[in-house]
Motif scaffolding. Structure first.
Motif, mmCIF file in Angstrom:
data_model
loop_
_atom_site.group_PDB
_atom_site.id
_atom_site.type_symbol
_atom_site.label_atom_id
_atom_site.label_comp_id
_atom_site.label_asym_id
_atom_site.label_seq_id
_atom_site.Cartn_x
_atom_site.Cartn_y
_atom_site.Cartn_z
ATOM 1 N N GLN A 1 0.833 -1.187 0.000
ATOM 2 C CA GLN A 1 0.000 0.000 0.000
ATOM 3 C C GLN A 1 0.874 1.245 0.000
ATOM 4 O O GLN A 1 2.032 1.214 0.407
ATOM 5 N N GLU A 2 0.305 2.325 -0.523
ATOM 6 C CA GLU A 2 1.028 3.587 -0.606
ATOM 7 C C GLU A 2 0.011 4.701 -0.560
ATOM 8 O O GLU A 2 -1.093 4.567 -1.094
ATOM 9 N N ALA A 3 0.337 5.787 0.113
ATOM 10 C CA ALA A 3 -0.623 6.881 0.256
ATOM 11 C C ALA A 3 0.084 8.220 0.081
ATOM 12 O O ALA A 3 0.712 8.723 1.007
ATOM 13 N N THR A 4 -0.013 8.785 -1.088
ATOM 14 C CA THR A 4 0.549 10.092 -1.376
ATOM 15 C C THR A 4 -0.532 10.923 -2.062
ATOM 16 O O THR A 4 -0.808 10.711 -3.248
ATOM 17 N N PRO A 5 -1.181 11.854 -1.336
ATOM 18 C CA PRO A 5 -2.282 12.616 -1.935
ATOM 19 C C PRO A 5 -1.899 13.327 -3.233
ATOM 20 O O PRO A 5 -2.725 13.437 -4.143
ATOM 21 N N ALA A 6 -0.656 13.787 -3.323
ATOM 22 C CA ALA A 6 -0.236 14.533 -4.518
ATOM 23 C C ALA A 6 -0.283 13.676 -5.778
ATOM 24 O O ALA A 6 -0.334 14.215 -6.888
ATOM 25 N N ASN A 7 -0.270 12.357 -5.623
ATOM 26 C CA ASN A 7 -0.311 11.487 -6.805
ATOM 27 C C ASN A 7 -1.588 11.684 -7.611
ATOM 28 O O ASN A 7 -1.593 11.522 -8.835
ATOM 29 N N LEU A 8 -2.681 12.045 -6.939
ATOM 30 C CA LEU A 8 -3.933 12.235 -7.654
ATOM 31 C C LEU A 8 -3.819 13.373 -8.661
ATOM 32 O O LEU A 8 -4.352 13.300 -9.770
ATOM 33 N N ALA A 9 -3.099 14.435 -8.283
ATOM 34 C CA ALA A 9 -2.985 15.608 -9.144
ATOM 35 C C ALA A 9 -1.781 15.553 -10.067
ATOM 36 O O ALA A 9 -1.637 16.427 -10.920
ATOM 37 N N GLU A 10 -0.933 14.563 -9.908
ATOM 38 C CA GLU A 10 0.237 14.430 -10.786
ATOM 39 C C GLU A 10 -0.209 13.745 -12.071
ATOM 40 O O GLU A 10 -0.522 12.560 -12.078
ATOM 41 N N LYS A 11 -0.243 14.496 -13.152
ATOM 42 C CA LYS A 11 -0.859 13.972 -14.378
ATOM 43 C C LYS A 11 -0.136 12.755 -14.942
ATOM 44 O O LYS A 11 -0.737 11.940 -15.651
ATOM 45 N N ALA A 12 1.145 12.606 -14.627
ATOM 46 C CA ALA A 12 1.886 11.452 -15.135
ATOM 47 C C ALA A 12 1.782 10.232 -14.225
ATOM 48 O O ALA A 12 2.205 9.142 -14.609
ATOM 49 N N ALA A 13 1.214 10.400 -13.024
ATOM 50 C CA ALA A 13 1.197 9.306 -12.049
ATOM 51 C C ALA A 13 0.469 8.059 -12.547
ATOM 52 O O ALA A 13 1.001 6.950 -12.435
ATOM 53 N N PRO A 14 -0.740 8.161 -13.090
ATOM 54 C CA PRO A 14 -1.428 6.923 -13.492
ATOM 55 C C PRO A 14 -0.705 6.168 -14.604
ATOM 56 O O PRO A 14 -0.628 4.934 -14.570
ATOM 57 N N SER A 15 -0.155 6.880 -15.572
ATOM 58 C CA SER A 15 0.545 6.189 -16.668
ATOM 59 C C SER A 15 1.829 5.546 -16.169
ATOM 60 O O SER A 15 2.167 4.422 -16.554
ATOM 61 N N ARG A 16 2.544 6.232 -15.281
ATOM 62 C CA ARG A 16 3.788 5.676 -14.745
ATOM 63 C C ARG A 16 3.502 4.447 -13.892
ATOM 64 O O ARG A 16 4.201 3.436 -13.983
#
Length: 244
Positions: free
Chosen positions: A4-19
């Protein structure tokens, strides 16, 4: 095995889901589950402002904000301003950034992708952090909606701990961990020395108008969410709210 991992900023990081998707095997991607908690965006913006502002008050203890060393503060220098100026300066910058896409009143994925890129010169604490609809659109390009549990923070305060646990753990396929004990908080408010307690209605309402088109698309595409739970924060017409 579970991770598990919890970083709220990942939601707004546009490259996060593709990476993230690229890092996973097909099996891992299919089994991945995400929990997304959304807060009314103006309240979220004020909360972030207060958090950074409090850190600065602690760091420069005893020094008035007007005397903080702006040249040394980097991106944090914007937080030396009262919220009224902090908000309106960023609104002007975002309006200019989104103008090729129809302005802030035209909630579009193209505008979000462009204006969430720090290289275009957007100020710190970008307003785009509250463009939840666009964020979710990007995530759903790589992970189906069934893998995303979207919750509203405000709704959690009115629910029992058991009901929250049941929904959360069922989504994570961890139903055996549900425990009837525990109580959900009724608020996440807290006190600190750096809190600007009065916010001007001019800035609050301007921020609210900026988010309206984005919120409308969010509630249209995700009808499970409850628009009535989101109310703008209390504000003041007094000059003190502007001067901070």
């Amino acid at each position: 095995a579970r991770a598990q991992e919890a970083t709220p900023a990942n939601l707004a990081e546009k490259a996060a889901p593709s990476r993230l998707h690229a890092m996973m095997s097909a099996s891992e991607s299919a089994r991945a589950r995400f929990v997304i908690s959304l807060r009314e965006p103006v309240s979220r913006d004020i909360s972030w402002y207060r958090q950074v502002r409090n850190d600065l008050v602690t760091e420069y203890a005893g020094v008035p904000a007007a005397q903080w060393p702006l040249k040394e503060m980097g991106d944090r220098k914007d937080f030396a301003k009262p919220y009224h100026h902090y908000a309106l300066d960023r609104l002007r910058a975002m309006q200019e950034c989104t103008s090729p896409f129809g302005g802030l009143s035209n909630a579009s994925l193209e505008a979000y992708v462009h204006c969430s890129d720090w290289t275009v010169g957007m100020p710190a604490g970008g307003i785009h952090y509250g463009f939840y609809w666009a964020m979710l659109q990007l995530w759903e390009q790589y992970f189906p909606p069934s893998q995303l549990l979207i919750m509203q923070m405000e709704a959690l305060f009115s629910r029992s701990a058991l009901s929250v646990q049941q929904e959360l753990f069922a989504h994570l396929d961890m139903g055996h961990l549900v425990n009837a004990s525990g109580v959900m908080p009724h608020s996440n408010a807290h006190e600190d020395d750096g809190k600007q307690r009065i916010m001007s209605c001019a800035s609050i309402n301007a921020m609210g108008r900026a988010y309206e088109p984005w919120n409308a698309r969010l509630f249209e595409d995700y009808p499970r969410l409850n628009a009535t739970l989101w109310r703008l924060p209390k504000c003041s017409l007094e000059e003190a709210a502007i001067l901070g």
